[in-house]
Design a protein around this motif. Sequence first.
Motif, PDB file in Angstrom:
ATOM      1  N   GLY A  42     -40.874 -28.453 -60.401  1.00 40.18           N
ATOM      2  CA  GLY A  42     -40.460 -29.590 -59.909  1.00 40.18           C
ATOM      3  C   GLY A  42     -41.183 -30.613 -59.349  1.00 40.18           C
ATOM      4  N   PHE A  43     -42.208 -30.372 -58.919  1.00 38.03           N
ATOM      5  CA  PHE A  43     -43.217 -31.590 -58.611  1.00 38.03           C
ATOM      6  C   PHE A  43     -43.548 -32.349 -59.865  1.00 38.03           C
ATOM      7  N   TRP A  44     -43.980 -31.619 -60.888  1.00 36.85           N
ATOM      8  CA  TRP A  44     -44.406 -32.396 -62.159  1.00 36.85           C
ATOM      9  C   TRP A  44     -43.178 -32.914 -62.915  1.00 36.85           C
ATOM     10  N   ALA A  45     -42.195 -32.535 -62.664  1.00 36.69           N
ATOM     11  CA  ALA A  45     -40.755 -33.168 -63.226  1.00 36.69           C
ATOM     12  C   ALA A  45     -40.590 -34.388 -62.585  1.00 36.69           C
ATOM     13  N   HIS A  58     -35.458 -31.060 -71.897  1.00 32.27           N
ATOM     14  CA  HIS A  58     -34.713 -29.857 -71.121  1.00 32.27           C
ATOM     15  C   HIS A  58     -35.405 -28.768 -70.596  1.00 32.27           C
ATOM     16  N   THR A  59     -36.526 -28.553 -70.801  1.00 33.31           N
ATOM     17  CA  THR A  59     -37.374 -27.641 -69.973  1.00 33.31           C
ATOM     18  C   THR A  59     -38.807 -28.088 -69.616  1.00 33.31           C
ATOM     19  N   VAL A  60     -39.053 -27.796 -68.140  1.00 36.24           N
ATOM     20  CA  VAL A  60     -40.330 -28.528 -68.041  1.00 36.24           C
ATOM     21  C   VAL A  60     -41.532 -27.975 -68.591  1.00 36.24           C
ATOM     22  N   CYS A  61     -41.864 -26.613 -68.564  1.00 40.36           N
ATOM     23  CA  CYS A  61     -43.039 -25.994 -68.979  1.00 40.36           C
ATOM     24  C   CYS A  61     -42.470 -24.735 -69.772  1.00 40.36           C
ATOM     25  N   LYS A  69     -46.278 -25.929 -73.527  1.00 45.41           N
ATOM     26  CA  LYS A  69     -45.678 -26.908 -73.798  1.00 45.41           C
ATOM     27  C   LYS A  69     -44.926 -27.620 -72.570  1.00 45.41           C
ATOM     28  N   TRP A  70     -45.022 -28.922 -72.588  1.00 40.90           N
ATOM     29  CA  TRP A  70     -44.485 -29.364 -71.339  1.00 40.90           C
ATOM     30  C   TRP A  70     -43.388 -30.490 -71.839  1.00 40.90           C
ATOM     31  N   PHE A  71     -42.305 -30.521 -70.766  1.00 46.86           N
ATOM     32  CA  PHE A  71     -41.466 -31.457 -71.110  1.00 46.86           C
ATOM     33  C   PHE A  71     -40.676 -31.271 -72.277  1.00 46.86           C
ATOM     34  N   VAL A  72     -40.186 -30.307 -72.775  1.00 48.50           N
ATOM     35  CA  VAL A  72     -39.911 -29.697 -73.944  1.00 48.50           C
ATOM     36  C   VAL A  72     -38.787 -30.235 -74.253  1.00 48.50           C
ATOM     37  N   MET A 252     -41.589 -40.155 -80.129  1.00 50.61           N
ATOM     38  CA  MET A 252     -42.665 -39.301 -80.201  1.00 50.61           C
ATOM     39  C   MET A 252     -42.115 -38.021 -79.176  1.00 50.61           C
ATOM     40  N   ASP A 253     -42.334 -36.851 -79.891  1.00 50.43           N
ATOM     41  CA  ASP A 253     -41.972 -35.609 -79.131  1.00 50.43           C
ATOM     42  C   ASP A 253     -43.005 -35.630 -78.007  1.00 50.43           C
ATOM     43  N   ALA A 254     -42.613 -35.013 -76.661  1.00 48.69           N
ATOM     44  CA  ALA A 254     -43.353 -34.741 -75.687  1.00 48.69           C
ATOM     45  C   ALA A 254     -44.737 -34.113 -76.236  1.00 48.69           C
TER      46      ALA A 254
END
Length: 651
Positions: A42-45, A58-61, A69-72, A252-254
């Motif tokens: 939640g913090f990084w989001a 859709h997914t943070v990590c 993978k981050w911010f998928v 670009m993709d994350a």
Amino acid sequence: MPETIESLLAEGRTFPPPKDFKADALVVDAEIYDEADTDTEGFWAQAAAALDWFEEWHTVCEWDLPFAKWFVGGKLNASYNCLDRHVAAGHGDQVAYHWEGEPGDTRTITYSQLLDEVSRLANALKALGVEKGDRVNIYLGMVPELPMALLACARIGAPHSVVFGGFSADSLRDRINDAQAKVLITGDGAWRRGAVVPLKDTADVAVAECPSIEKVLVLRRTEQDVPWTDGRDVWWHDLVPEQSTECPPEPMDAEDLLYLLYTSGTTAKPKGIMHTTGGYLTQVSWTHSHVFDLHSDNDVYWCAADVGWVTGHSYIVYGPLANRTTSVLYEGTPDFPDKDRLWQIVEKYKVTILYTAPTAIRTFMKWGPEWPEKRDLSSLRLLGSVGEPINPEAWVWYWQHIGGGRCPVVDTWWQTETGAIMITPLPGATTLKPGSATFPLPGIGADVVDDAGNSVGIPGGGYLVLTRPWPSMLRGIWGDPERYKETYWSRFDGKYFAGDGAKRDADGYFWLLGRVDDVMLVSGHNISTAEVESALVSHPAVAEAAVVGKTDATTGQAIAAFVILRSGNEPSDALVDELRDHVGDTIGPIAKPKSILFTEDLPKTRSGKIMRRLLKDVSEDHALGDTTTLADPSVVEGIKSRYLAQATEQD
Ligand code: 7RM
């Protein structure tokens, strides 16, 4: 009454955030650490939400150890986040860079000008055949076109690979070939201490053995004649100015590759460290604003590093621009034309935040406080340090003589591999201890473990590890996933091993001790180079020191020290004895250097790290290992001949 150095360095002396600083600081209490611990994703989001995304993730990590993978699912563009969105929000006239050329010429570049130039260059790269996914190599000095080149690549989705303008043809060739770059962006030359560094000559030697390179784009800066290959080489001024300023940023993709940056390490083949887009930009921008307490409308920020080092990528280009910072960019060296050049620049632009390296600070100590005293540094409100352990004396000197006793000093620990700052104070909330990087940032997991990987607890010393994935972590080594696992994730199960030693004190503060490869073993005792060096530098005659463990028949290893004196001190046998005793008194007799060589210079990389393995080669009279990444390869030859002469004398 100014405080004395003794009182500032007194055991247990701490530095809480100054009241004035705290009054305006972005973070003033430590709650943020608990919040980030309770809900790290939640913090990084929330940090990621400060960026502009073309499509939400859709997914943070997704964590499939050791691959993260981050911010998928998210889509964004780094150049758009650094430029377009600020211009669209009405900040086009804000200065992005106050550029100061070494010869004294200057340029002021606003956000809208930077956007136009980056768009033109991006279109020029397309005209040279660069497509999304193609790698572009960059080999330039510290000119505004260097950040432009990074951003233009990011704009069209072409990962960049920057090579320090001081590196040799062989280093450049190896890095281009490993990345299989299609285009090289370079210049005729770069200014360094009043002389021309002939970039194009060197680039030509490299490119002769780089079959992947199709085009070389050449910026004119120093204006001397350069070798030219028709059909391959293109002048920047012939191609770029005629391009359109319309260049839509590529979504670009994350997880798309943003750049490669090579670290040499101690082994032969450099590693292409991979950084991707969304997580990298998230952590770099969050740390840049919170660690430097950035107020975008008022601050003038200066990271006095080279863009060719990861510090420049993250804290000259991507972090500051994503945060709409007004920065200073300086082309040259701190002693040209005189030893107050940096202070003259601070005075001229009223710099409020200064970020530099301990090696530079120790050099300023060597030159003496009269240089900064000549200039008005009262605009400064925060100081940063990066690259090596900062010994308490250098910290206090920086605090006193540059910061005027007003400015918190943030010692920032991180690596090319971590992409962004990891262990450091939050200057409005953290009580500082000179020489300590204090604590892992909110959201970051770090620990100190023993040989078996068990936490040593507090107080205790051992190996520094990172215990959870973080957004700006490296995604791998280009072309070598096995080496990625082996290098960083095999030593301790489930943990990232940084390669550094660290201690935690009874209050839980982290004290970084440098690379564990550098730890010495004297009569069965582990002694870190950083501790002995710090003890040497705590003597008033010493500005900088490097020590290595040299093979010794009786003690296993014996400590060989190389010492730079502060101005006004002369080498003597008596001083050698005094320094040995001083180290003995500070750490213990076991840590007394067996030999001490006084020198004017130490072998350092361009980012200022002492290359101890070369000093070890010197002390053991081995052939010198690879010197191609040294700032000045002649330094080590000089030390070698004097070391050998002294050794003969002592025998
Ligand atoms: C940013 C950078 C990484 C290595 C790292 C350490 C050393 C960096 C500090 C530090 C003690 C610090 N990237 N290091 N910062 N040691 N305190 N604040 O330097 O990839 O070039 O180097 O640098 O050994 O592992 S880097």
